[in-house]
Scaffold this motif. Structure first.
Motif, mmCIF file in Angstrom:
data_model
loop_
_atom_site.group_PDB
_atom_site.id
_atom_site.type_symbol
_atom_site.label_atom_id
_atom_site.label_comp_id
_atom_site.label_asym_id
_atom_site.label_seq_id
_atom_site.Cartn_x
_atom_site.Cartn_y
_atom_site.Cartn_z
ATOM 1 N N GLY A 165 -5.337 2.274 -16.514
ATOM 2 C CA GLY A 165 -6.414 1.695 -15.749
ATOM 3 C C GLY A 165 -6.772 2.574 -14.579
ATOM 4 N N THR A 166 -7.552 2.065 -13.657
ATOM 5 C CA THR A 166 -7.907 2.787 -12.433
ATOM 6 C C THR A 166 -7.218 2.084 -11.272
ATOM 7 N N PRO A 167 -6.340 2.774 -10.539
ATOM 8 C CA PRO A 167 -5.448 2.119 -9.579
ATOM 9 C C PRO A 167 -6.121 1.158 -8.606
ATOM 10 N N ALA A 168 -7.269 1.502 -8.070
ATOM 11 C CA ALA A 168 -7.899 0.661 -7.048
ATOM 12 C C ALA A 168 -8.320 -0.701 -7.566
ATOM 13 N N THR A 198 -18.509 -5.370 0.801
ATOM 14 C CA THR A 198 -17.984 -4.758 2.028
ATOM 15 C C THR A 198 -18.174 -3.248 2.107
ATOM 16 N N GLY A 199 -18.455 -2.610 0.978
ATOM 17 C CA GLY A 199 -18.577 -1.160 0.973
ATOM 18 C C GLY A 199 -17.251 -0.441 0.867
ATOM 19 N N ARG A 200 -16.161 -1.193 0.676
ATOM 20 C CA ARG A 200 -14.855 -0.549 0.514
ATOM 21 C C ARG A 200 -14.004 -1.323 -0.489
ATOM 22 N N LYS A 201 -12.977 -0.665 -0.988
ATOM 23 C CA LYS A 201 -12.083 -1.289 -1.956
ATOM 24 C C LYS A 201 -11.162 -2.288 -1.251
ATOM 25 N N PRO A 202 -10.647 -3.281 -1.969
ATOM 26 C CA PRO A 202 -9.785 -4.294 -1.331
ATOM 27 C C PRO A 202 -8.553 -3.704 -0.662
ATOM 28 N N PHE A 203 -7.959 -2.683 -1.274
ATOM 29 C CA PHE A 203 -6.753 -2.074 -0.734
ATOM 30 C C PHE A 203 -6.946 -0.557 -0.665
ATOM 31 N N ALA A 204 -6.431 0.048 0.395
ATOM 32 C CA ALA A 204 -6.735 1.458 0.674
ATOM 33 C C ALA A 204 -5.490 2.323 0.696
ATOM 34 N N GLY A 205 -4.539 2.083 -0.188
ATOM 35 C CA GLY A 205 -3.347 2.914 -0.245
ATOM 36 C C GLY A 205 -3.688 4.361 -0.509
ATOM 37 N N GLU A 206 -2.927 5.268 0.085
ATOM 38 C CA GLU A 206 -3.204 6.692 -0.057
ATOM 39 C C GLU A 206 -2.533 7.308 -1.269
ATOM 40 N N ASN A 207 -1.674 6.575 -1.942
ATOM 41 C CA ASN A 207 -1.035 7.092 -3.152
ATOM 42 C C ASN A 207 -0.727 5.932 -4.083
ATOM 43 N N PHE A 208 -0.212 6.255 -5.244
ATOM 44 C CA PHE A 208 0.053 5.234 -6.254
ATOM 45 C C PHE A 208 1.039 4.186 -5.758
#
Length: 534
Positions: A165-168, A198-208
């Protein structure tokens, strides 16, 4: 480069390209019908796993009949290549709209969600889970309607095709390798809805690892959405699948109730007009911008035999991710990044088949339109293992044209029946001694060469691309891609920049399982820039 083309069609231009293929605009010679042709990448058509996935996508599309899902004309496989011929609709990806606008009005976001949910609903009724719902796979037509494309990694409900899938946009259970379920698609659709609002993803983790933990444990960020639609965010992003609507049909019912109560009975008409206005700001991205679509819209249905039961793979205990090793799981994800590599041409014959029966004219459905990064919506991956059993001679196969005069009734496509999962046999131990990478940078494309020292089964190699202001600056991610390989020097992996800022291109390569040296990074100055001191 392979020049094979589907017989009977004249191609005009490329609509987009990605790591696993390209999509071109073409016209059916006999009828003048405009179509979109998705070709499997040359470097993948010699890999049986990817070819099986490509066939499976064609089989799935042939069994879905909805104005909210891309329509199928035919599937053709020959010694020179493989292609899915799809119905063309003039539209652009939701990603392009969001890139231009940043966010949408709540009514427009609700229209996006409803249209693509109706596409998911058709798949869910057929026992299919999309598994890769995201803005790149939602098409916005000129009239503001929204539709769903790209079933490249879809799986049967209840099967365990692996972590993909796509992580985001992946649901908690999808990170953990749980059986495919419609509730995971509901989660991904809600994550996309949140991004529209909102213009952004629900979660903004920088890595997997960060993303995995956030999707599994972090509170749902409903307070960032407009108050009237927060119940949809809360329900759709619930951590446990049983706390979400059970499928897309159920979610549409909830959506309509919330939308009518908050915005009145005319919400959908207004939202569609607003969405059309946003799409109109990007006229050059529509397929018609280069060559106006012409002809009729007649739908033919490719009938393929039912697939054998898929063999599943499942990771270990959930504690892996909570302990911070989600990077290992996430690294086997399927990405649709710009990483088309070249493979030696082969003269070996590939079985060709395209058992197509013409059907009555169908409602228009979208093609895989161009995304803002120029990537096509093609993402077949070896994460599932369904494959057809029918084939004919190794010569090019022709099939009835998508002509509106055809009158034969289509044969219903058998729907795969979920079967009990088989436990795979233990695999040999895999040891990765080291991994290294070298990089060459052009004005808009980078090319990485990876060397791998490994023993045992094939290793998953993940390349992460970055643009920065100085050598080794890894703060701005610019995409990623993965492949499986054995020990040795791998074919060069290319990447087209999707961002305009930054004078240094970097690539970081990691492996699953992890290499002895963990990872390697290379950086190059982009030729269009001058040396910038740190």
């Amino acid at each position: 480069m392979n020049t094979w083309a589907v017989p009977g069609y004249t191609e005009s231009r490329e609509l987009g390209a990605g790591g696993s293929g390209r999509v071109v605009l073409a016209v059916h010679d006999a009828t003048g019908t405009a179509v979109a042709v998705k070709y499997l990448a040359d470097r993948l058509r010699h890999d049986p796993a990817f070819v099986r996935e490509f066939r499976a996508e064609a089989r799935l599309l042939g069994g879905l009949h909805s104005p909210y899902v891309v329509g199928l004309y035919e599937y053709v496989e020959a010694p020179g290549g493989a292609a899915i011929v799809m119905e063309l609709v003039d539209g652009i990806s939701l990603r392009a709209v969001l890139k231009r606008s940043g966010a949408t009005d709540p009514e427009a976001a609700l229209v996006v969600l409803k249209g693509s949910l109706l596409g998911l609903a058709e798949a869910h009724r057929a026992g299919v889970v999309h598994r890769d719902y995201k803005p790149e796979n939602v098409l916005v037509a000129q009239d503001g309607s929204s539709k769903l494309v790209d079933f490249g990694i879809a799986a049967g409900r209840g099967t365990q095709p692996g972590v993909a899938g796509t992580p985001a946009y992946m649901a908690p259970e999808q990170w953990q390798g749980e059986p495919a379920s419609p509730a995971a698609d509901v989660y991904a659709a809600t994550a996309t809805f949140f991004e529209c609002l909102t213009g952004r993803k629900p979660f903004a983790g920088e890595n997997f690892a960060e993303l995995a933990v956030q999707h599994i444990e972090a509170p749902v960020p409903e307070s960032e959405a407009p108050e009237p639609v927060r119940p949809l965010i809360r329900r759709g992003l619930a951590k446990r699948p049983e706390q979400r609507p059970e499928n897309a049909d159920a979610f549409v019912v909830e959506l309509e109730g919330v939308a009518r109560a908050a915005y009145g009975p005319e919400w959908e008409e207004r939202g569609q007009r607003k969405l059309a206005a946003l799409a109109a700001l990007l006229p050059l991205l529509f397929p018609s911008a280069g060559a106006p679509a012409a002809g009729t819209t007649a739908l033919a249905t490719t009938v393929l035999p039912p697939p054998p039961p898929p063999v599943s793979w499942r990771p270990g205990r959930r504690g892996w991710i909570a302990a911070g090793t989600a990077l290992v799981l996430g690294a086997v994800l399927v990405f649709t990044a710009e990483a088309i590599g070249a493979s030696p041409d082969s003269t070996s014959a590939v079985s060709a088949f395209a058992t197509t029966s013409a059907g009555p004219p169908g409602s228009a459905a979208p093609s895989s339109g161009p995304s803002p990064s120029g990537s096509a919506s093609t993402s077949p991956s070896p994460s599932a293992s369904v494959s057809p059993s029918a084939s004919v001679s190794p010569s090019t196969s022709t099939s009835p044209s998508p002509s509106p005069s055809a009158s034969a009734s289509p044969t219903p496509t058998p729907t795969p029946t979920p079967t009990p999962t088989k436990t795979p046999a233990p695999k040999p131990t895999v040891v990765v001694g080291s991994v290294s990478v070298s990089l060459r940078a052009g004005t808009s494309v980078g090319q990485a060469t990876v060397s791998l020292d490994a023993k045992g089964e094939p290793v998953t190699v993940v390349l992460e691309w970055f643009l920065g202001n100085y050598a080794g600056d890894l703060r701005v991610a610019d995409g990623s891609n993965s492949l499986t390989a054995r020990s040795g020097t791998l074919p060069p992996q290319s990447h087209t920049f999707t961002r305009g800022a930054g004078c240094y291109l970097s690539v970081r390569v990691t492996t699953v399982p992890a290499a002895g040296n963990t990872s390697d990074t290379a950086t190059q100055l982009i030729p269009r820039c001058q040396e910038v001191p740190r």
